[in-house]
Design an enzyme around this catalytic site. Structure first.
Site, PDB file in Angstrom:
ATOM      1  N   ARG A   1       0.840  -1.198   0.000  1.00  7.04           N
ATOM      2  CA  ARG A   1       0.000   0.000   0.000  1.00  7.04           C
ATOM      3  C   ARG A   1       0.877   1.250   0.000  1.00  7.04           C
ATOM      4  O   ARG A   1       1.929   1.289   0.670  1.00  7.04           O
ATOM      5  CB  ARG A   1      -0.867  -0.019   1.252  1.00  7.04           C
ATOM      6  CG  ARG A   1      -1.940   1.047   1.336  1.00  7.04           C
ATOM      7  CD  ARG A   1      -2.987   0.877   0.288  1.00  7.04           C
ATOM      8  NE  ARG A   1      -4.238   1.536   0.628  1.00  7.04           N
ATOM      9  CZ  ARG A   1      -5.224   1.697  -0.250  1.00  7.04           C
ATOM     10  NH1 ARG A   1      -5.101   1.274  -1.498  1.00  7.04           N
ATOM     11  NH2 ARG A   1      -6.347   2.284   0.108  1.00  7.04           N
TER      12      ARG A   1
ATOM     13  N   THR B   1      -8.348   0.284 -10.580  1.00 10.77           N
ATOM     14  CA  THR B   1      -7.692  -0.924 -10.092  1.00 10.77           C
ATOM     15  C   THR B   1      -7.805  -2.095 -11.050  1.00 10.77           C
ATOM     16  O   THR B   1      -8.635  -2.119 -11.941  1.00 10.77           O
ATOM     17  CB  THR B   1      -8.261  -1.322  -8.710  1.00 10.77           C
ATOM     18  OG1 THR B   1      -8.145  -0.235  -7.855  1.00 10.77           O
ATOM     19  CG2 THR B   1      -7.581  -2.495  -8.094  1.00 10.77           C
TER      20      THR B   1
HETATM   21  N1  GLU Z   1      -8.345   2.697  -3.733  1.00 13.75           N
HETATM   22  C1  GLU Z   1      -9.203   1.560  -3.710  1.00 13.75           C
HETATM   23  C2  GLU Z   1      -8.906   0.656  -2.525  1.00 13.75           C
HETATM   24  O1  GLU Z   1      -7.819   0.601  -2.095  1.00 13.75           O
HETATM   25  C3  GLU Z   1      -9.035   0.745  -4.910  1.00 13.75           C
HETATM   26  C4  GLU Z   1      -9.597   1.395  -6.074  1.00 13.75           C
HETATM   27  C5  GLU Z   1     -10.301   0.401  -6.895  1.00 13.75           C
HETATM   28  O2  GLU Z   1     -10.450  -0.720  -6.585  1.00 13.75           O
HETATM   29  O3  GLU Z   1     -10.761   0.748  -7.930  1.00 13.75           O
HETATM   30  O4  GLU Z   1      -9.755  -0.013  -2.056  1.00 13.75           O
END
Ligand code: GLU
Length: 596
Positions: free
Chosen positions: A108, A407
């Site tokens: 992360r 993602t």
């Molecule tokens: N920032 C999101 C997370 O860490 C992920 C973004 C996404 O899955 O599109 O859960």
């Protein structure tokens, strides 16, 4: 920048045809998309056919599942640059066939040391800054964790050097890939904010336009970046010239001439970048349907939230099917979301009660609120910890704040039975919208996953910004073991919808009698403990969706939820790789030796 971007000509025959662009290198083929592949010798499934091919090539060259996962991820950085890449982070869960153990790597992004708890408040008003201002800024850029994740995974259980593993992605960036509708549409959707940064416009809006469908998109800057990582290792980022370029971009973003809006700036330093570590963490584990379900612990809420919901279902007892099972799943998800919102954050900064959240006692105290014949009013309050009291209820509601939805997820397995389930991201589609000049990759805006201010007044919030802190995630890379052997692996993009997508796939597959392709294709609903759940139109209109609405589940239709992939070891010894048949234009599953 020379040679970056799109070749002038279109590929003869569109997406399926080969051809050459006048005066340029041979134009690549766009490999076919295939939603299901079955066979032997190892497998890769991702959202993109080029990336899946790169991973399969590594397996064919003798690499293992970890080598193939890193290679596929690096290739996704080329073909899915708006979802993943060197400038982002993610979570990797893997099964080691030799030790028969599941382990994880937390890659992360981290906040710079200068980001304080009030760092996302407007000093003039004391109120949270507008979300859009954070999204399109470098204030929300975290120190990238993806290269450190690749390095940690390869050192722990890879068989090939980073340079070899990156070679496929490097040549893909050099020779280019055929632009599909998805890449084109994502570029168009982001064009306005990409145009605000000259480096981004140069790369992704050549001539001021989104690359045309069927044209070839090359990214020689990214090829050079992969070359640097290959030559110098990830130290090129965490203390080398790539790190300096990231810091320079964060502190002085390349705002295009004429842009009048203020671009908020982060205060990332070389020390922040050099201090970055990918962290091995103990996976979450719950029992379900006689199997062990392993997931990603905090700072992701994926493992605890999917796990708690499965525990609540287990506490209700087996034997539920159809609409009753679906209703219980939605109720369990709402309760688990209330608890995640109240309790989960970066475990190195706040106390996250993961043991309790995944305990049978806690699940029982939540399950007793659930009735198969009625629907709990949303949003629900979090459960009280360590009470030992049966069926406690009450307290302020804990709804879910917004999370971006970009993602990408990939799964790999090799002939030895090693498995990787890996979700990686740059947060929103297009991340911060800022390409590091001359380096060919976008910076994340992952720190928007922090809550700028407490979501529930008067209640401690585990997910406020903080120095060096990791924002809470919903990513849920999952591996399921039967005894000590892997049965299946899955995961999805989609921000906070990820949890419901993964839970739905597991319940459809393990309790609902579906095979994995059907479980992944099934229409989706995302229950996040809001007043309404979101659901794909196909779900809203389905007999199941109609029945859920009749039972009091309020549904708001949405276009598409998630883009999952998975794999399963079949009883006859073959491996089945599964990708989306339709969502995001369909994904790509492949096996080394097909045996349909
Ligand atoms: N920032 C999101 C997370 O860490 C992920 C973004 C996404 O899955 O599109 O859960």
């Amino acid at each position: 920048m020379l040679g970056a971007g799109v070749c002038a000509g279109l590929v003869a025959g569109g997406l399926s045809g080969a051809g050459t662009v006048a005066g340029a290198a041979p134009v690549p083929l766009a490999p076919a998309r295939q939603a299901v592949a079955t066979g032997y010798g190892g497998t890769v499934a991702s959202v993109d056919p080029d990336a899946t091919q790169v991973g399969l090539d590594v397996l064919r060259r003798g690499g293992n599942a970890v080598d193939a996962a890193v290679a596929t991820a690096a290739a996704l950085g080329v073909t899915e640059p708006y979802s993943a890449g060197v400038g982002g982070g993610g979570f990797l869960v893997s099964y080691d066939a030799r030790t028969r153990r599941v382990s994880t790597i937390d890659g992360r992004e981290t906040a710079p040391a200068a980001l304080t708890e009030t760092g996302f408040l407007d000093p003039a008003t004391g109120s949270p800054r507008p979300f859009a201002d954070l999204v399109n800024s470098t204030l929300s850029v975290g120190v990238p964790g993806t290269p450190a994740t690749w390095d940690a995974a390869l050192r722990r259980s890879g068989t090939m050097p980073l340079a070899d593993v990156l070679s496929g992605a490097r040549s893909l960036a050099e020779r280019g890939f055929v632009v599909d509708g998805e890449f084109h549409d994502q570029t168009v959707a982001n064009a306005e904010r990409f145009a605000d940064f000259s480096s981004t416009a140069d790369l992704f809006l050549p001539g001021g336009e989104a690359p045309a469908v069927g044209s070839v998109f090359r990214n020689p800057d990214l090829a050079r970046t992969y070359g640097l990582l290959a030559e110098h290792g990830v130290g090129a980022l965490y203390g080398g010239e790539l790190g300096r370029a990231v810091v320079d971009t964060v502190t002085a973003p390349p705002v295009a001439p004429g842009v009048e809006r203020e671009v908020l700036r982060g205060a990332m330093t070389l020390d922040d970048v050099a201090a970055y570590r990918a962290v091995p963490r103990k996976p979450t584990r719950v029992r379900h349907a006689g199997l062990d379900v392993y997931g990603m612990p905090a700072p992701s809420s994926g493992g605890t939230t999917v796990g708690e919901a499965l525990n609540i279902l287990r506490a209700k007892g087996s034997g539920y099917t159809g609409a009753d099972l679906e209703h219980l799943r939605l109720e369990a998800a709402a309760l688990a979301f209330a608890d995640r919102n109240r309790y989960v954050g970066d475990p190195d900064v706040v106390d996250v009660p993961q043991r309790e959240l995944l305990s049978s006692r806690f699940a029982a105290s939540r399950a007793c609120l659930v009735d198969v014949a009625s629907t709990l009013p949303r949003p629900l309050a979090a459960g009280a910890l360590h009470t030992g009291v049966s069926c406690p209820a009450g307290g302020p509601a804990n709804p879910t704040p917004y999370e971006g939805e970009s993602t990408t997820h990939l799964v790999t397995a090799d002939a030895q039975g090693n498995v990787v389930s890996y979700t990686l991201t740059i947060e929103q589609t297009g991340g911060s919208g800022i390409v590091v000049p001359g380096r060919g990759f976008l910076l994340n805006n992952e720190l928007t996953d922090f809550n700028a201010a407490p979501v529930v007044a008067g209640q401690p919030d585990p997910n406020l910004p903080g120095p060096g802190k990791r924002p809470r995630s919903s990513m849920a890379p999952t591996i399921v073991l039967q005894g000590s052997r892997p049965l299946l692996a899955t995961g999805s993009p989609g921000g906070a919808t990820i949890i419901g997508t993964v839970l739905g796939i597991l319940v459809n597959r393990l309790d609902g009698g579906m095979d994995l392709p059907a479980a992944i294709a099934a229409p989706r609903v995302s229950e996040q403990n809001g007043v309404r759940a979101t659901a794909e139109q196909a779900y809203v209109d389905s007999p199941l969706g109609v029945e859920m609405q009749a039972r009091g589940h309020a549904l708001t239709p949405t276009d598409e939820i998630g883009a999952a992939v998975g794999l399963e070891f079949l009883a006859d010894g073959r491996i089945q790789a599964v990708a989306e048949p339709e969502r995001r234009g369909g994904g790509a599953a492949g096996v080394v030796h097909p045996a349909p």
